[in-house]
Design an enzyme around this catalytic site. Structure first.
Site, PDB file in Angstrom:
ATOM      1  N   ASP A 192       8.606  -7.316  -2.604  1.00 25.63           N
ATOM      2  CA  ASP A 192      10.090  -6.474  -2.205  1.00 25.63           C
ATOM      3  C   ASP A 192       9.879  -5.142  -2.273  1.00 25.63           C
ATOM      4  O   ASP A 192      11.062  -4.950  -2.572  1.00 25.63           O
ATOM      5  CB  ASP A 192      10.641  -6.713  -3.684  1.00 25.63           C
ATOM      6  CG  ASP A 192      10.057  -5.888  -4.880  1.00 25.63           C
ATOM      7  OD1 ASP A 192       8.785  -5.176  -4.714  1.00 25.63           O
ATOM      8  OD2 ASP A 192       9.524  -6.250  -6.014  1.00 25.63           O
ATOM      9  N   GLU A 237       4.326 -13.451  -2.991  1.00 26.59           N
ATOM     10  CA  GLU A 237       4.881 -13.728  -4.416  1.00 26.59           C
ATOM     11  C   GLU A 237       6.889 -13.146  -4.301  1.00 26.59           C
ATOM     12  O   GLU A 237       7.371 -12.754  -4.514  1.00 26.59           O
ATOM     13  CB  GLU A 237       5.167 -11.850  -4.988  1.00 26.59           C
ATOM     14  CG  GLU A 237       4.902 -11.180  -6.133  1.00 26.59           C
ATOM     15  CD  GLU A 237       4.961 -10.160  -6.396  1.00 26.59           C
ATOM     16  OE1 GLU A 237       5.878  -8.911  -5.645  1.00 26.59           O
ATOM     17  OE2 GLU A 237       3.931  -9.940  -7.087  1.00 26.59           O
ATOM     18  N   GLU A 259      14.709  -3.199  -5.364  1.00 23.57           N
ATOM     19  CA  GLU A 259      13.694  -4.102  -4.474  1.00 23.57           C
ATOM     20  C   GLU A 259      14.516  -5.233  -5.659  1.00 23.57           C
ATOM     21  O   GLU A 259      14.083  -6.345  -4.367  1.00 23.57           O
ATOM     22  CB  GLU A 259      12.659  -4.260  -5.637  1.00 23.57           C
ATOM     23  CG  GLU A 259      11.783  -3.146  -5.818  1.00 23.57           C
ATOM     24  CD  GLU A 259      11.797  -1.773  -5.517  1.00 23.57           C
ATOM     25  OE1 GLU A 259      13.066  -1.441  -6.337  1.00 23.57           O
ATOM     26  OE2 GLU A 259      10.617  -0.510  -5.796  1.00 23.57           O
ATOM     27  N   HIS A 289       7.175   5.146 -11.709  1.00 28.19           N
ATOM     28  CA  HIS A 289       7.590   5.849 -10.929  1.00 28.19           C
ATOM     29  C   HIS A 289       8.325   5.035  -9.792  1.00 28.19           C
ATOM     30  O   HIS A 289       9.004   5.424  -9.109  1.00 28.19           O
ATOM     31  CB  HIS A 289       6.406   4.767 -10.194  1.00 28.19           C
ATOM     32  CG  HIS A 289       6.336   3.793  -9.457  1.00 28.19           C
ATOM     33  ND1 HIS A 289       6.899   2.946  -8.944  1.00 28.19           N
ATOM     34  CD2 HIS A 289       5.533   2.874 -10.299  1.00 28.19           C
ATOM     35  CE1 HIS A 289       7.187   2.045  -8.656  1.00 28.19           C
ATOM     36  NE2 HIS A 289       5.995   1.742  -9.398  1.00 28.19           N
ATOM     37  N   ARG A 314      12.171   3.685  -9.286  1.00 25.44           N
ATOM     38  CA  ARG A 314      13.063   4.816  -8.747  1.00 25.44           C
ATOM     39  C   ARG A 314      14.831   4.284 -10.105  1.00 25.44           C
ATOM     40  O   ARG A 314      15.121   6.200  -9.371  1.00 25.44           O
ATOM     41  CB  ARG A 314      14.009   4.578  -7.211  1.00 25.44           C
ATOM     42  CG  ARG A 314      13.435   5.261  -5.789  1.00 25.44           C
ATOM     43  CD  ARG A 314      13.674   4.487  -5.120  1.00 25.44           C
ATOM     44  NE  ARG A 314      12.895   4.481  -3.484  1.00 25.44           N
ATOM     45  CZ  ARG A 314      12.643   6.131  -3.180  1.00 25.44           C
ATOM     46  NH1 ARG A 314      14.608   6.695  -2.734  1.00 25.44           N
ATOM     47  NH2 ARG A 314      11.812   5.630  -1.637  1.00 25.44           N
ATOM     48  N   HIS A 357       2.045   9.050 -10.320  1.00 26.07           N
ATOM     49  CA  HIS A 357       2.637   8.699  -8.850  1.00 26.07           C
ATOM     50  C   HIS A 357       2.199  10.006  -7.842  1.00 26.07           C
ATOM     51  O   HIS A 357       3.118  11.265  -8.160  1.00 26.07           O
ATOM     52  CB  HIS A 357       3.613   7.917  -8.850  1.00 26.07           C
ATOM     53  CG  HIS A 357       4.268   6.704  -8.223  1.00 26.07           C
ATOM     54  ND1 HIS A 357       4.286   7.207  -6.396  1.00 26.07           N
ATOM     55  CD2 HIS A 357       4.023   5.739  -7.491  1.00 26.07           C
ATOM     56  CE1 HIS A 357       4.955   6.130  -5.597  1.00 26.07           C
ATOM     57  NE2 HIS A 357       4.638   5.588  -6.609  1.00 26.07           N
TER      58      HIS A 357
HETATM   59  C1  UD1 Z   1       7.370   2.338  -3.685  1.00 20.89           C
HETATM   60  C2  UD1 Z   1       8.424   0.771  -3.229  1.00 20.89           C
HETATM   61  C3  UD1 Z   1       8.248   0.020  -4.870  1.00 20.89           C
HETATM   62  C4  UD1 Z   1       6.594  -0.006  -5.204  1.00 20.89           C
HETATM   63  C5  UD1 Z   1       6.314   1.959  -5.450  1.00 20.89           C
HETATM   64  C6  UD1 Z   1       4.487   1.356  -5.384  1.00 20.89           C
HETATM   65  C7  UD1 Z   1       9.982   0.820  -1.681  1.00 20.89           C
HETATM   66  C8  UD1 Z   1      11.992   1.471  -1.386  1.00 20.89           C
HETATM   67  N1  UD1 Z   1       9.758   1.392  -3.392  1.00 20.89           N
HETATM   68  O1  UD1 Z   1       8.630   3.387  -4.321  1.00 20.89           O
HETATM   69  O2  UD1 Z   1       9.344  -0.769  -4.913  1.00 20.89           O
HETATM   70  O3  UD1 Z   1       7.151  -0.501  -6.567  1.00 20.89           O
HETATM   71  O4  UD1 Z   1       6.435   1.862  -3.937  1.00 20.89           O
HETATM   72  O5  UD1 Z   1       4.550   2.539  -6.284  1.00 20.89           O
HETATM   73  O6  UD1 Z   1       9.538   0.093  -0.739  1.00 20.89           O
HETATM   74  N2  UD1 Z   1       4.064   9.308  -1.789  1.00 20.89           N
HETATM   75  C9  UD1 Z   1       3.442  10.724  -1.418  1.00 20.89           C
HETATM   76  N3  UD1 Z   1       1.875   9.565  -1.210  1.00 20.89           N
HETATM   77  C10 UD1 Z   1       1.688   8.353  -0.999  1.00 20.89           C
HETATM   78  C11 UD1 Z   1       2.787   7.472  -1.835  1.00 20.89           C
HETATM   79  C12 UD1 Z   1       3.873   8.453  -1.949  1.00 20.89           C
HETATM   80  O7  UD1 Z   1       3.153  11.350  -1.524  1.00 20.89           O
HETATM   81  O8  UD1 Z   1       1.332   8.258  -0.653  1.00 20.89           O
HETATM   82  C13 UD1 Z   1       5.429  10.686  -1.970  1.00 20.89           C
HETATM   83  C14 UD1 Z   1       6.328  10.887  -0.397  1.00 20.89           C
HETATM   84  O9  UD1 Z   1       6.763  12.198  -0.681  1.00 20.89           O
HETATM   85  C15 UD1 Z   1       6.900   9.293  -0.852  1.00 20.89           C
HETATM   86  C16 UD1 Z   1       7.562   9.068  -1.571  1.00 20.89           C
HETATM   87  O10 UD1 Z   1       6.137   9.555  -2.577  1.00 20.89           O
HETATM   88  O11 UD1 Z   1       8.555  10.446   0.546  1.00 20.89           O
HETATM   89  C17 UD1 Z   1       8.010   7.905  -2.113  1.00 20.89           C
HETATM   90  O12 UD1 Z   1       7.419   7.011  -1.523  1.00 20.89           O
HETATM   91  P1  UD1 Z   1       8.413   5.860  -1.329  1.00 20.89           P
HETATM   92  O13 UD1 Z   1       7.473   5.065  -0.733  1.00 20.89           O
HETATM   93  O14 UD1 Z   1       9.583   5.892  -0.963  1.00 20.89           O
HETATM   94  O15 UD1 Z   1       8.922   5.053  -2.874  1.00 20.89           O
HETATM   95  P2  UD1 Z   1       8.325   4.378  -3.979  1.00 20.89           P
HETATM   96  O16 UD1 Z   1       8.939   5.149  -5.248  1.00 20.89           O
HETATM   97  O17 UD1 Z   1       6.592   5.535  -3.987  1.00 20.89           O
HETATM   98  N1  UDP Z   2      -2.760   1.307  -9.961  1.00 21.20           N
HETATM   99  C1  UDP Z   2      -3.670   2.035  -9.150  1.00 21.20           C
HETATM  100  N2  UDP Z   2      -4.095   3.019  -9.648  1.00 21.20           N
HETATM  101  C2  UDP Z   2      -3.422   3.469  -9.957  1.00 21.20           C
HETATM  102  C3  UDP Z   2      -2.073   2.948 -10.966  1.00 21.20           C
HETATM  103  C4  UDP Z   2      -1.667   1.919 -10.348  1.00 21.20           C
HETATM  104  O1  UDP Z   2      -4.908   0.648  -8.564  1.00 21.20           O
HETATM  105  O2  UDP Z   2      -3.019   5.408 -10.018  1.00 21.20           O
HETATM  106  C5  UDP Z   2      -2.518  -0.547  -9.349  1.00 21.20           C
HETATM  107  C6  UDP Z   2      -2.522  -1.212 -10.453  1.00 21.20           C
HETATM  108  O3  UDP Z   2      -3.396  -1.612 -10.475  1.00 21.20           O
HETATM  109  C7  UDP Z   2      -1.579  -2.311  -9.912  1.00 21.20           C
HETATM  110  C8  UDP Z   2      -0.672  -0.776  -8.439  1.00 21.20           C
HETATM  111  O4  UDP Z   2      -1.851   0.030  -8.839  1.00 21.20           O
HETATM  112  O5  UDP Z   2      -2.051  -3.198  -9.102  1.00 21.20           O
HETATM  113  C9  UDP Z   2       0.918  -1.363  -9.411  1.00 21.20           C
HETATM  114  O6  UDP Z   2       1.184  -0.515  -7.939  1.00 21.20           O
HETATM  115  P1  UDP Z   2       2.460   0.477  -8.534  1.00 21.20           P
HETATM  116  O7  UDP Z   2       2.924   0.689  -9.577  1.00 21.20           O
HETATM  117  O8  UDP Z   2       2.460   1.832  -7.577  1.00 21.20           O
HETATM  118  O9  UDP Z   2       3.727  -0.468  -8.191  1.00 21.20           O
HETATM  119  P2  UDP Z   2       4.432  -1.425  -7.992  1.00 21.20           P
HETATM  120  O10 UDP Z   2       3.419  -2.706  -8.717  1.00 21.20           O
HETATM  121  O11 UDP Z   2       5.203  -1.401  -9.815  1.00 21.20           O
HETATM  122  O12 UDP Z   2       5.429  -2.359  -7.456  1.00 21.20           O
END
Ligand code: UD1
Ligand code: UDP
Length: 373
Positions: free
Chosen positions: A99, A121, A135, A216, A218, A248
């Site tokens: 999602d 999923e 999501e 993490h 939003r 995160h």
């Molecule tokens: C995203 C997904 C969320 C998922 C989550 C898992 C959307 C809208 N959100 O949220 O559904 O649960 O990932 O973790 O698709 N950033 C880094 N490095 C990284 C990852 C993120 O620097 O490797 C920072 C960046 O500043 C980026 C921000 O995190 O702009 C937000 O990342 P984004 O993918 O937009 O949203 P998440 O909150 O990570």
């Molecule tokens: N995870 C990881 N390292 C971390 C935290 C989480 O590998 O430091 C893994 C965890 O085992 C799970 C996935 O990341 O499989 C979950 O990701 P996240 O919580 O970012 O996203 P969500 O599942 O909420 O979309």
């Protein structure tokens, strides 16, 4: 003429990569498929951690991540970037998972080209379009036109049938996260050095009960995150516990957690752990405090009680089985529920039963067979 099916699998974040690598391993080894991997790079560092351990080399990488990206700018970059790759690849199937923005845009770009979409999923629903946000709407968009819905459980398949999705294209496959967890557990057993990065913190907290924390979402930014940090601060005042919190990379999470928690003796704020190290954390902890989706599925599979810092969940199976509990983001509630598990052996034992409603570790093979039909 070749009967090989060309599959383009699209993903961009850590959880999608974890839940899709088992399927990619199956597709790559199966001569029925020509498997092509398109990563958006929505997450850069956290995506690359998974690609590396799983041995996945993408054919296309859009590298779309910007610091603190907005949903609309991200969506625009994803849609145009993915569309161009689909025009080039002309696949028989497009596979997306879950999602995220990448999943929704990947599916939409496929729909604009009338390409069939397989949704891995499928059918998770909280019933609230703002929890989780965005999501809930992303997955409903994908579910409205997918040609194949791989629902992890009967509950998720039912949700799709209630939305009048043709039952013939809804299949209960289990969740590939359990395949991933089995795979990583076997890898770590064969190569214990893969988790040596936690040795220092394990030694520092020897004799204490460990609480694993992730956060993490939003919809929790701002007040919710501040409440979570305050609850962790209060729990860290106990001598008998330590909290290990891989933070995160989202700056909205890091700013608050660093400000509130960095100086505490009983808290280890870590960089995001790669999957072997995170599996190790799940293994050594007494309980898990999280707002993550995937962790809600992994913790019950490992018999670890999981307190979910959300108002609703699209994964009711863990709650129904008694291994997960919704605690929201109220500071007092979080502290009370954690302390109940720490101080009441019966309450702990009731939740600490390994239970696996999400899959049997064979989901990826089932999905591949459906794609081959
Ligand atoms: C995203 C997904 C969320 C998922 C989550 C898992 C959307 C809208 N959100 O949220 O559904 O649960 O990932 O973790 O698709 N950033 C880094 N490095 C990284 C990852 C993120 O620097 O490797 C920072 C960046 O500043 C980026 C921000 O995190 O702009 C937000 O990342 P984004 O993918 O937009 O949203 P998440 O909150 O990570
Ligand atoms: N995870 C990881 N390292 C971390 C935290 C989480 O590998 O430091 C893994 C965890 O085992 C799970 C996935 O990341 O499989 C979950 O990701 P996240 O919580 O970012 O996203 P969500 O599942 O909420 O979309």
């Amino acid at each position: 003429m070749s009967n090989t099916r060309k599959i383009v699998t699209i993903f961009g974040t850590r959880p999608e990569a974890i839940k899709l690598f088992p399927l990619l391993h199956v597709l790559e080894a199966d001569p029925r498929f020509d498997s092509r991997v398109l990563v958006s790079g929505q997450h850069r560092g956290m995506l690359d951690q998974v690609l590396e351990i799983a041995g996945i080399t993408p054919h296309h990488d859009l590298d779309v991540m910007h610091p603190d990206q907005t949903l609309d700018a991200l969506t625009a970059r994803l849609l145009t970037g993915i569309g161009a790759v689909l025009d080039l690849e002309q696949p028989d199937w497009v596979v997306v998972q879950g999602d995220t923005a990448t999943a929704m845009c990947g599916a939409l770009a496929a729909y604009y080209r009338k390409l069939p979409v397989c949704h891995v999923e499928a059918g998770l629903r909280s019933g609230d379009v703002y929890h989780p946000w965005p999501e809930e709407v992303n997955r409903k968009v994908i579910g409205s036109f997918a040609a194949l819905h791989a629902a992890p459980t009967e509950t998720s398949a039912d949700a799709l049938r209630r939305e009048n999705v043709d039952p013939a294209i809804v299949h209960v496959t289990g969740n590939t996260v359990i395949d991933a967890l089995h795979w990583i557990t076997a890898r770590v057993a064969a190569e214990p050095g893969l988790v040596s990065g936690l040795s220092e913190v394990e030694a520092r907290f020897a004799g204490k009960r460990i609480i694993g924390v992730t956060s993490h979402r939003r919809e929790n930014f701002g007040v919710g995150m501040r409440n979570i940090a305050n609850a962790i601060k209060r729990l860290a005042a106990r001598e008998d516990v330590a909290l290990i919190f891989p933070v995160h990379l989202n700056p909205n999470v890091r700013a608050i957690m660093n400000e509130e928690l960095a100086a505490l003796d009983n808290v280890a704020l870590l960089e995001p752990l790669d999957y072997p190290h995170f599996a190790r954390l799940l293994d050594i902890c007494t309980l898990v405090l999280t707002d993550s989706g995937g962790v809600q599925e992994e913790a019950p599979a490992l018999g670890k009680p999981v307190l979910v810092m959300r108002e609703t969940t699209e994964r009711p199976e863990g709650v129904e089985a008694g291994t997960a509990k919704l605690v929201g983001t109220d500071e007092d509630t979080i502290v009370r529920e954690v302390e109940r598990l720490l101080d009441d052996d019966a309450a702990y034992a009731a939740m600490a039963k390994a239970h696996n409603p999400f899959g049997d570790g064979k989901s990826a093979a089932r999905i591949a067979d459906l794609l081959a039909r």
